[in-house]
Write an enzyme that holds these catalytic residues in place. Structure first.
Site, PDB file in Angstrom:
ATOM      1  N   CYS A   1      72.825  29.449  81.890  1.00 16.47           N
ATOM      2  CA  CYS A   1      71.965  30.314  81.086  1.00 16.47           C
ATOM      3  C   CYS A   1      71.032  29.420  80.283  1.00 16.47           C
ATOM      4  CB  CYS A   1      72.802  31.170  80.133  1.00 16.47           C
ATOM      5  SG  CYS A   1      71.821  32.332  79.193  1.00 16.47           S
ATOM      6  N   LEU A   2      69.816  29.265  80.781  1.00 15.46           N
ATOM      7  CA  LEU A   2      68.840  28.432  80.075  1.00 15.46           C
ATOM      8  C   LEU A   2      67.453  29.034  80.289  1.00 15.46           C
ATOM      9  CD1 LEU A   2      68.469  25.751  78.455  1.00 15.46           C
ATOM     10  CD2 LEU A   2      68.002  24.644  80.634  1.00 15.46           C
TER      11      LEU A   2
END
Lengths: 195, 341
Positions: free
Chosen positions: A89-90
């Site tokens: 999750c970036l």
């Protein structure tokens, strides 16, 4: 249509200063420019220190307008990375991607993510909860996972296991012995034969 | 101002109570925008390309409501995106009366403003509301102007500025291969609108190229590079504006609001782009604002490149009769091209 000349340049750029950056990029299987493999070293002073993390990179046909698809192959205990499948999750790998970024800068961002977890915006809620509620335990688990999965001896562990299992040894025994020998295949084989 | 009217403020962080508030603010804003849309019948808002990304695997029970909201946002954004794709990157030129037809049932203020607009402008060209509409409008309006006027002096002038931008990016430490292709494609378009060469193109070809994803997006990205470079180069100048707008650093602003595709353009971006390329831009505002006293007027703002932005080399401001030759129509959250009488 994938911009192949750009990918070639990215490969060169990505490996220009591996020693200092701790980042490297290679073709996954030698020919396919859309499937790459990156590595980052765990940042010093974090539970990931000393580990080498392998990241699977797939380039969509719209690259560099679309972000590269990146996923941890090495198992890692981190609020923003799935402990199950390595999904990340970036923001820069999603809506904040820009063609101004490169595979190298993306890998450097992953390295920065290891240094600075964002538990308020988690990928893995279980890890995030542990991070927020019992930080010491989180550090312990993350360090243990680094030791187990990301130390050079354990890199390629799955392949070693597979090889020995194919020789006819039970998987449980193979894993236990490989762990005991810190990933040394020959020593493991010797032990398995003598055991 | 554009920012306030934005239809889809990014909402990625929503898990603790404090940030949950941000989520509800987002919704209030969206409700307001939706209401505005219903009232005025405006096109779908820009920013459809700016998708929020939710990436939770397992959500603890107590946060279920926030998950719902995020989903909600995603659905709405997907709907906006679908709607946006129906419109080409650049539409055909339409008479201004098309705007009047669109607002037939709109507010009296808007109808009167469109009538007033008709005194100065004859046509408009719509662009897709995908967050890149400002850059795409600017691209087409500029290239169309060069194609029509064959103003070689202007081309020579802008080429120098483009070269300057390239050097700025270099000195800022950008990796050359990340921007060179984008610069190359813009230069190609610029050269091909000048007639009398083998590579020269007609108006039809310019329109079809501007609708081609590859060319169009590359040029949009070129402008994003130029804008970002200018903001970073004059960080001291832009910093207070950016702090007021987003409360982030200049670097963060460029990374999150300038360089990614689909991120909308605000005043700051327009100032930077206009300064960097030395091209004046007029933005005409069509909204429901009015004064209590006096006759209704249509407001506009001219972005005139400042000499301070230019290097010591002579700054030639590209204007026609003292007025910018590029005129864009702004409706909250969206830009189209306007054609003067």
């Amino acid at each position: 249509m994938l911009d192949t000349s750009r990918v070639q340049k990215e490969l060169a750029e990505g490996n220009r200063d591996t020693e200092t950056s701790g980042v490297s990029i290679a073709l996954h299987d030698g020919a396919d420019l859309t499937h790459l493999s990156g590595t980052i070293t765990g940042p010093v002073g974090t539970p990931y220190e000393g580990g080498v993390f392998v990241i699977d990179i797939r380039l969509p046909s719209g690259y560099p307008f679309e972000p590269p698809k990146m996923q941890f192959v090495t198992r890692v205990w981190h609020p923003n990375i799935s402990s199950q499948n390595g999904a990340i999750c970036l923001d820069i790998l999603k809506d904040q991607w820009s063609p101004a970024l490169t595979l190298k800068t993306a890998l450097l961002s992953l390295q920065a993510l290891l240094s600075a977890p964002a538990p308020d915006d988690p990928q893995d809620a279980v890890v995030a909860q542990q991070y927020l509620r019992d930080y010491q335990k989180f550090v312990g688990t993350a360090r243990h996972w680094t030791e187990t999965f990301a130390k050079s001896a354990s890199v390629g562990m799955d392949e070693k296991v597979k090889k020995l299992v194919e020789m006819g040894f039970p998987e449980d025994a193979v894993r236990a012995v490989l762990e005991a020998t810190k990933g040394d295949e020959n020593m493991a084989l010797e032990k398995l034969c003598s055991g | 101002m554009a920012n306030q009217a934005e239809g889809s403020p990014r909402k990625r962080k929503a898990i603790d109570g404090e940030i949950g508030m941000e989520a509800s603010v987002t919704h209030t804003k969206q409700a307001a925008v939706a209401a505005e849309e219903a009232l005025t019948g405006l096109n779908p808002k820009d920013g459809a390309g700016a998708g929020a990304s939710s990436c939770w695997e397992v959500l603890p029970e107590e946060f279920e409501w926030s998950c719902y909201r995020d989903d909600d946002t995603l659905h709405q954004q997907a709907a906006i995106r679908e709607e946006a794709i129906k419109i080409p990157y650049l539409g055909d030129r339409e008479p201004l009366s098309a705007l009047a037809t669109e607002f037939e049932l709109g507010s009296p203020i808007l109808k009167e403003k469109i009538r007033l607009l008709g005194e100065q402008y004859v046509g408009l060209r719509r662009t897709r509301g995908d967050g890149n509409c400002f850059y795409r409008s600017f691209m087409f309006a500029y290239l169309e102007h060069i194609l029509e006027t064959q103003d070689t002096a202007e081309v020579e002038r802008i080429v120098k500025n483009v070269e300057q931008c390239k050097q700025t990016l270099q000195s800022l430490g950008y990796t050359e291969f990340t921007y060179e292709d984008f610069f190359g494609i813009f230069m190609e378009q610029l050269e091909s609108v000048l007639q009398g060469k083998e590579t020269s193109i007609s108006m039809e070809e310019l329109l079809s190229r501007s609708r081609d994803q590859l060319v169009s997006d590359y040029v949009v990205m070129f402008f994003r590079f130029v804008t970002s470079a200018e903001i970073r180069k004059r960080a001291d100048f832009f910093e207070p504006f950016i702090a007021g707008l987003t409360n982030t650093s200049v670097d963060q602003f460029c990374k999150s609001s300038v360089e990614p595709m689909g991120e909308e353009c605000d005043h700051v971006h327009i100032i930077a782009l206009s300064d960097a390329l030395g091209v004046a831009i007029r933005v005409v505002y069509l909204d429901r604002s009015s004064c209590e006293k006096g006759p209704l007027t249509v407001n506009h703002h001219d972005f005139i490149p400042t000499a301070a932005a230019e290097s010591s080399t002579a700054a030639v401001i590209s204007t026609k009769c003292g007025e910018p030759f590029i005129t864009l129509l702004y409706r909250p959250g969206h830009y189209d091209i306007l054609y003067r009488r």
